[in-house]
Design an enzyme around this catalytic site. Structure first.
Site, PDB file in Angstrom:
ATOM      1  N   SER A  60      23.258   0.577  -4.103  1.00  0.00           N
ATOM      2  CA  SER A  60      23.364  -0.264  -2.912  1.00  0.00           C
ATOM      3  C   SER A  60      23.948   0.488  -1.729  1.00  0.00           C
ATOM      4  CB  SER A  60      24.248  -1.474  -3.215  1.00  0.00           C
ATOM      5  OG  SER A  60      25.601  -1.100  -3.362  1.00  0.00           O
ATOM      6  N   THR A  88      26.122  -3.013  -0.997  1.00  0.00           N
ATOM      7  CA  THR A  88      27.011  -2.680   0.119  1.00  0.00           C
ATOM      8  C   THR A  88      28.437  -2.476  -0.382  1.00  0.00           C
ATOM      9  OG1 THR A  88      25.721  -4.063   1.628  1.00  0.00           O
ATOM     10  CG2 THR A  88      27.894  -3.417   2.384  1.00  0.00           C
ATOM     11  N   THR A 124      26.163   0.877   3.636  1.00  0.00           N
ATOM     12  CA  THR A 124      25.151   0.264   2.761  1.00  0.00           C
ATOM     13  C   THR A 124      23.812   0.965   2.884  1.00  0.00           C
ATOM     14  OG1 THR A 124      24.153  -1.864   2.167  1.00  0.00           O
ATOM     15  CG2 THR A 124      24.299  -1.360   4.493  1.00  0.00           C
ATOM     16  N   ARG A 181      14.642  -2.108   9.698  1.00  0.00           N
ATOM     17  CA  ARG A 181      15.544  -3.269   9.627  1.00  0.00           C
ATOM     18  C   ARG A 181      17.001  -2.803   9.539  1.00  0.00           C
ATOM     19  NH1 ARG A 181      19.596  -5.072   5.653  1.00  0.00           N
ATOM     20  NH2 ARG A 181      19.675  -7.338   5.700  1.00  0.00           N
ATOM     21  N   THR A 221      29.779  -8.317   2.333  1.00  0.00           N
ATOM     22  CA  THR A 221      28.625  -7.843   1.584  1.00  0.00           C
ATOM     23  C   THR A 221      27.733  -9.055   1.322  1.00  0.00           C
ATOM     24  OG1 THR A 221      29.642  -8.222  -0.588  1.00  0.00           O
ATOM     25  CG2 THR A 221      29.989  -6.058   0.407  1.00  0.00           C
ATOM     26  N   GLY A 222      26.462  -8.778   1.092  1.00  0.00           N
ATOM     27  CA  GLY A 222      25.537  -9.873   0.819  1.00  0.00           C
ATOM     28  C   GLY A 222      24.466  -9.970   1.890  1.00  0.00           C
TER      29      GLY A 222
HETATM   30  N1  GLY Z   1      24.942  -6.775   3.853  1.00  0.00           N
HETATM   31  C1  GLY Z   1      24.030  -5.719   3.681  1.00  0.00           C
HETATM   32  C2  GLY Z   1      22.736  -5.952   4.310  1.00  0.00           C
HETATM   33  O1  GLY Z   1      22.300  -7.079   4.461  1.00  0.00           O
HETATM   34  O2  GLY Z   1      22.083  -4.992   4.666  1.00  0.00           O
END
Ligand code: GLY
Length: 345
Positions: free
Chosen positions: A85, A197, A215, A225, A248-249
């Protein structure tokens, strides 16, 4: 390359966080908020950051600046090929290219740095810190961010490991019934796409704070993105007089509420770290469109916030129960988050 920040601005250690906690309603409590004022140092991180908080606190205790300590902490995951991640070995975008995001803030100098969609460099946390230290900008993206890193002597490397390439090939082979790829078996769990992340927020004995998030972002994302991690105020935020927070998430859901900043603002109003994280999650839910809600009205994604305040109290909360890493200046350990929803989705 220098590893310590020059301090043009140094804020004193006077705490301005009001005492007491505004107790949240409709949430599942975590165990007690941990306090660290005996030892004077503290760190909070996502659950993959146990080694990060250990290293960060040890370095701060040896006199290392808070941001430098946090960067050294999260670099463990960035350089670990088994953490898919973050950094090297992170899961790639839909083209099979690893694009990394990171941002950081240094409390004493009130400066920030960030990179987004950075390719070929294993440690975006260090490049974000270089932006913070050596430029009049805050965020560099894509090719410009890579050229900036190369100018400081970083090597361009293939960030895909055999394992992360294999995961990508499996995803590509199973992504749609109408494409031209032949099916192969998948071990990809349905539903939630990997996000991962690492976020790390630290405080030293003088009460100085820093925060960092790094991340590889949402697996199989559209090339280019950028998630919440590189966005100052979303993926992380630090106010040296109040506290620091990060996430994170699912990044898009955090960006909509500027969650890092919002969590610090909740602490400014007197909320304890865990309560501040829960309050931010309530805003996330309020901003969530129906297409991202299940039949039970709960989100179909996970999001977690981590926070430390000026008193060295740490906490974390997530939509669904999760875990986080904390260090109270003496011991590093893993804890349950508070959560808005009960049970796994
Ligand atoms: N929180 C990490 C992402 O959405 O890229």
């Amino acid at each position: 390359m220098p590893t310590t920040l020059s301090r043009r601005t140094f804020l004193g250690a006077a705490a301005t966080v009001a005492g007491g906690s505004l107790l949240p309603h409709s949430a599942y409590a975590a165990p007690a908020i941990r306090r660290s004022r005996v030892a004077g140092f503290a760190a909070v991180s996502s659950a993959n950051g146990l080694r990060a908080v250990e290293r960060a606190v040890r370095l701060m205790q040896e006199g290392t600046d808070t941001l430098d300590a946090a960067v050294e902490g999260v670099k463990i995951q960035e350089l670990d090929p088994n953490d898919m991640s973050v950094g090297y070995g992170g899961l790639p975008n839909e083209d099979g290219v690893v694009q990394l995001d990171a941002s950081c803030m240094h409390g004493p100098s009130r400066r920030a740095g960030a990179v987004a969609a950075l390719e070929g460099i294993k440690t975006p946390s260090e490049i974000a810190r270089l932006v913070l230290k050596h430029t009049n900008h805050i965020m560099l993206v894509g090719e410009g961010a890579k050229r900036f890193a190369l100018s400081y002597g970083y090597a361009e490397e293939d960030l895909l490991t055999p394992r992360s390439r294999e995961r990508w090939l499996r995803w590509r082979a199973n992504r749609g019934a109408a494409d031209d790829w032949l099916d192969v078996a998948t071990d990809e769990p349905t539903g939630m796409r990997p996000t991962g992340t690492i976020n790390c927020n630290v405080i030293n004995e003088a009460g100085d704070l820093s925060s960092i998030t790094t991340t590889s972002g949402l697996a199989w994302k559209i090339p280019g993105r950028a998630g919440d991690s590189p966005i100052v105020g979303a993926g992380q935020y630090c106010d040296n007089e109040i506290g620091a927070a990060g996430s994170t998430g699912r990044g898009e859901s955090n960006i909509l509420v500027c969650g890092g900043f919002l969590t610090v603002e909740h602490m400014r109003r007197g909320m304890a770290p865990t309560d501040a994280c829960l309050e931010t999650l309530r805003r996330v839910v309020a901003m969530t469109p129906p297409r991202l809600l299940g039949e039970d009205g709960q989100t179909d994604f996970q999001l977690t916030f981590y926070a430390v305040n000026k008193k060295g109290e740490i906490g974390a909360a997530s939509l669904y129960p999760s875990r986080y890493a904390g260090h109270d200046g003496t011991t590093a350990s893993i804890h349950d988050t508070a959560s808005l929803y009960k049970g796994p989705r």
